[in-house]
Design a protein around this motif. Structure first.
Motif, PDB file in Angstrom:
ATOM      1  N   GLU A  22      37.512  40.000  45.511  1.00  0.00           N
ATOM      2  CA  GLU A  22      38.398  39.854  44.368  1.00  0.00           C
ATOM      3  C   GLU A  22      39.851  39.557  44.712  1.00  0.00           C
ATOM      4  O   GLU A  22      40.558  38.957  43.908  1.00  0.00           O
ATOM      5  N   LEU A  23      40.320  39.984  45.877  1.00  0.00           N
ATOM      6  CA  LEU A  23      41.753  39.963  46.110  1.00  0.00           C
ATOM      7  C   LEU A  23      42.230  38.950  47.142  1.00  0.00           C
ATOM      8  O   LEU A  23      43.338  38.437  47.020  1.00  0.00           O
ATOM      9  N   ARG A  24      41.415  38.655  48.129  1.00  0.00           N
ATOM     10  CA  ARG A  24      41.912  37.876  49.267  1.00  0.00           C
ATOM     11  C   ARG A  24      42.512  36.542  48.827  1.00  0.00           C
ATOM     12  O   ARG A  24      43.585  36.154  49.290  1.00  0.00           O
ATOM     13  N   ASN A  25      41.842  35.838  47.922  1.00  0.00           N
ATOM     14  CA  ASN A  25      42.305  34.513  47.512  1.00  0.00           C
ATOM     15  C   ASN A  25      42.840  34.500  46.087  1.00  0.00           C
ATOM     16  O   ASN A  25      42.920  33.436  45.460  1.00  0.00           O
ATOM     17  N   ASP A  26      43.199  35.662  45.583  1.00  0.00           N
ATOM     18  CA  ASP A  26      43.686  35.739  44.212  1.00  0.00           C
ATOM     19  C   ASP A  26      45.048  35.059  44.102  1.00  0.00           C
ATOM     20  O   ASP A  26      46.026  35.502  44.699  1.00  0.00           O
ATOM     21  N   PRO A  27      45.169  33.960  43.329  1.00  0.00           N
ATOM     22  CA  PRO A  27      46.447  33.230  43.258  1.00  0.00           C
ATOM     23  C   PRO A  27      47.533  33.992  42.517  1.00  0.00           C
ATOM     24  O   PRO A  27      48.705  33.666  42.620  1.00  0.00           O
ATOM     25  N   THR A  28      47.169  35.040  41.753  1.00  0.00           N
ATOM     26  CA  THR A  28      48.174  35.743  40.964  1.00  0.00           C
ATOM     27  C   THR A  28      49.116  36.578  41.814  1.00  0.00           C
ATOM     28  O   THR A  28      50.100  37.116  41.305  1.00  0.00           O
ATOM     29  N   PHE A  29      48.851  36.707  43.121  1.00  0.00           N
ATOM     30  CA  PHE A  29      49.774  37.444  43.966  1.00  0.00           C
ATOM     31  C   PHE A  29      51.005  36.617  44.321  1.00  0.00           C
ATOM     32  O   PHE A  29      51.933  37.100  44.964  1.00  0.00           O
ATOM     33  N   GLY A  30      51.021  35.365  43.915  1.00  0.00           N
ATOM     34  CA  GLY A  30      52.227  34.559  43.964  1.00  0.00           C
ATOM     35  C   GLY A  30      52.889  34.435  45.321  1.00  0.00           C
ATOM     36  O   GLY A  30      54.109  34.368  45.429  1.00  0.00           O
ATOM     37  N   GLY A  31      52.111  34.397  46.394  1.00  0.00           N
ATOM     38  CA  GLY A  31      52.692  34.223  47.711  1.00  0.00           C
ATOM     39  C   GLY A  31      53.097  35.514  48.394  1.00  0.00           C
ATOM     40  O   GLY A  31      53.505  35.497  49.554  1.00  0.00           O
ATOM     41  N   GLU A  33      52.583  38.945  50.399  1.00  0.00           N
ATOM     42  CA  GLU A  33      51.601  39.395  51.376  1.00  0.00           C
ATOM     43  C   GLU A  33      50.883  40.625  50.838  1.00  0.00           C
ATOM     44  O   GLU A  33      51.522  41.612  50.472  1.00  0.00           O
ATOM     45  N   LEU A  34      49.576  40.561  50.769  1.00  0.00           N
ATOM     46  CA  LEU A  34      48.783  41.673  50.266  1.00  0.00           C
ATOM     47  C   LEU A  34      48.410  42.595  51.419  1.00  0.00           C
ATOM     48  O   LEU A  34      47.740  42.186  52.366  1.00  0.00           O
ATOM     49  N   ILE A  35      48.881  43.840  51.370  1.00  0.00           N
ATOM     50  CA  ILE A  35      48.585  44.814  52.415  1.00  0.00           C
ATOM     51  C   ILE A  35      47.278  45.509  52.064  1.00  0.00           C
ATOM     52  O   ILE A  35      47.180  46.171  51.029  1.00  0.00           O
ATOM     53  N   ASP A  81      60.926  43.782  50.514  1.00  0.00           N
ATOM     54  CA  ASP A  81      60.604  44.508  49.286  1.00  0.00           C
ATOM     55  C   ASP A  81      59.138  44.915  49.280  1.00  0.00           C
ATOM     56  O   ASP A  81      58.257  44.132  49.642  1.00  0.00           O
ATOM     57  N   LEU A  82      58.889  46.141  48.852  1.00  0.00           N
ATOM     58  CA  LEU A  82      57.528  46.663  48.785  1.00  0.00           C
ATOM     59  C   LEU A  82      57.171  46.924  47.328  1.00  0.00           C
ATOM     60  O   LEU A  82      57.870  47.667  46.633  1.00  0.00           O
ATOM     61  N   PHE A  83      56.122  46.290  46.828  1.00  0.00           N
ATOM     62  CA  PHE A  83      55.661  46.467  45.452  1.00  0.00           C
ATOM     63  C   PHE A  83      54.356  47.250  45.499  1.00  0.00           C
ATOM     64  O   PHE A  83      53.359  46.775  46.032  1.00  0.00           O
ATOM     65  N   TRP A  84      54.378  48.459  44.958  1.00  0.00           N
ATOM     66  CA  TRP A  84      53.188  49.317  44.975  1.00  0.00           C
ATOM     67  C   TRP A  84      52.391  49.044  43.714  1.00  0.00           C
ATOM     68  O   TRP A  84      52.817  49.363  42.617  1.00  0.00           O
ATOM     69  N   VAL A  85      51.220  48.415  43.834  1.00  0.00           N
ATOM     70  CA  VAL A  85      50.415  48.085  42.667  1.00  0.00           C
ATOM     71  C   VAL A  85      49.207  48.993  42.513  1.00  0.00           C
ATOM     72  O   VAL A  85      48.637  49.075  41.429  1.00  0.00           O
ATOM     73  N   ALA A  86      48.815  49.692  43.566  1.00  0.00           N
ATOM     74  CA  ALA A  86      47.615  50.517  43.487  1.00  0.00           C
ATOM     75  C   ALA A  86      47.775  51.665  42.507  1.00  0.00           C
ATOM     76  O   ALA A  86      46.803  52.126  41.931  1.00  0.00           O
ATOM     77  N   CYS A  87      49.029  52.138  42.295  1.00  0.00           N
ATOM     78  CA  CYS A  87      49.222  53.293  41.421  1.00  0.00           C
ATOM     79  C   CYS A  87      48.876  52.977  39.971  1.00  0.00           C
ATOM     80  O   CYS A  87      48.718  53.879  39.164  1.00  0.00           O
ATOM     81  N   THR A  88      48.737  51.700  39.621  1.00  0.00           N
ATOM     82  CA  THR A  88      48.339  51.367  38.263  1.00  0.00           C
ATOM     83  C   THR A  88      46.885  51.740  37.999  1.00  0.00           C
ATOM     84  O   THR A  88      46.424  51.678  36.868  1.00  0.00           O
ATOM     85  N   ALA A  89      46.151  52.141  39.046  1.00  0.00           N
ATOM     86  CA  ALA A  89      44.758  52.536  38.883  1.00  0.00           C
ATOM     87  C   ALA A  89      44.591  54.053  38.841  1.00  0.00           C
ATOM     88  O   ALA A  89      43.481  54.550  38.887  1.00  0.00           O
ATOM     89  N   VAL A  90      45.698  54.802  38.772  1.00  0.00           N
ATOM     90  CA  VAL A  90      45.612  56.255  38.681  1.00  0.00           C
ATOM     91  C   VAL A  90      45.161  56.618  37.270  1.00  0.00           C
ATOM     92  O   VAL A  90      45.884  56.416  36.308  1.00  0.00           O
ATOM     93  N   LEU A  91      43.957  57.148  37.145  1.00  0.00           N
ATOM     94  CA  LEU A  91      43.381  57.411  35.835  1.00  0.00           C
ATOM     95  C   LEU A  91      43.265  58.898  35.525  1.00  0.00           C
ATOM     96  O   LEU A  91      43.185  59.277  34.359  1.00  0.00           O
TER      97      LEU A  91
END
Length: 233
Positions: A22-31, A33-35, A81-91
């Motif tokens: 799902e993530l490796r080639n996802d174009p929505t990351f806009g360039g 770097e996905l850690i 800059d570090l953008f933390w996106v995983a926290c949006t999955a805290v349910l």
């Protein structure tokens, strides 16, 4: 994520095959770097900081003075800059206080490329432009055809895909309700705007919003529903 408000020492963990699929080639990351934990030199579990107060800055003034992390955590390994996106999955509701403290009043959602520290607002000029575009949609929409609408924050967007980047950022930063509407004309020329699947708690707001851009139109809500607090309204 910055040093001006509480930042918890969050940990990323390997999510298995979802990365490859799902993530490796996802174009929505806009360039950006996905850690990805477990990929490359990133371990399967890695925290923001693995150091101590002796090795890493913990206060805003230290960061402002140029101190940097020297640990082997994410803040020590990565630059820029570090953008933390995983926290949006805290349910789990048990973690809500942690998430709220980290956000410190900032929006729960933000579009990629938007400033996460600027809560989108609509000023008088923005609202005038919004009302004009909504009025144009009412005047020119294909009659009896279904079109999408979104209610987000304190704004109504007819055919939201046409409202540009600012409109999309505003919608993304708010809880919203998505439905469909139609436009029709009565024999006497009165325009009728019919909103389907409109929550009862949104009825008065919608009537007021329409009055701003189509004051002579008749609003019809044939299937208003009473949605509970767990809805996306």
């Amino acid at each position: 994520m910055d040093s001006s408000r509480p930042v918890y020492n969050l940990t990323l963990a390997d999510a298995g095959d979802r990365y490859e699929v799902e993530l490796r080639n996802d174009p929505t990351f806009g360039g950006h770097e996905l850690i990805r934990p477990g990929i490359g030199d990133i371990p399967e579990r890695i925290s923001l900081c693995t150091g101590t107060t002796a090795t890493c800055p913990t206060r805003p003034e230290q960061v402002a003075a140029g101190d940097v992390h020297t640990c082997d955590g994410l803040l020590g390994k990565l630059q820029g800059d570090l953008f933390w996106v995983a926290c949006t999955a805290v349910l789990d509701e048990a973690y809500d206080p942690v998430v709220d403290a980290a956000l410190a009043g900032m929006p729960h959602r933000v579009r990629l490329g938007a400033d996460p520290d600027r809560f989108p607002v609509l000023d008088a000029a923005d609202r005038a432009a919004l009302n004009q575009l909504n009025a144009d949609h009412v005047a020119h929409a294909d009659r009896w055809q279904k079109h999408e609408y979104i209610i987000a924050g304190d704004a109504l967007f007819l055919i939201p895909a046409t409202h540009g980047r600012q409109g999309k950022e505003y919608i993304a930063a708010h809880d919203f309700h998505l439905g469909v509407f139609t436009v029709s004309d009565m024999p006497d020329g009165t325009v009728v705007i019919t909103f389907q699947d409109l929550p009862l708690e949104g009825y008065d707001f919608t009537m007021g919003a329409v009055a701003e851009f189509a004051p002579t139109a008749q609003v019809d809500v044939p299937w208003a529903t009473d949605l509970d607090s767990s809805s996306d309204w």
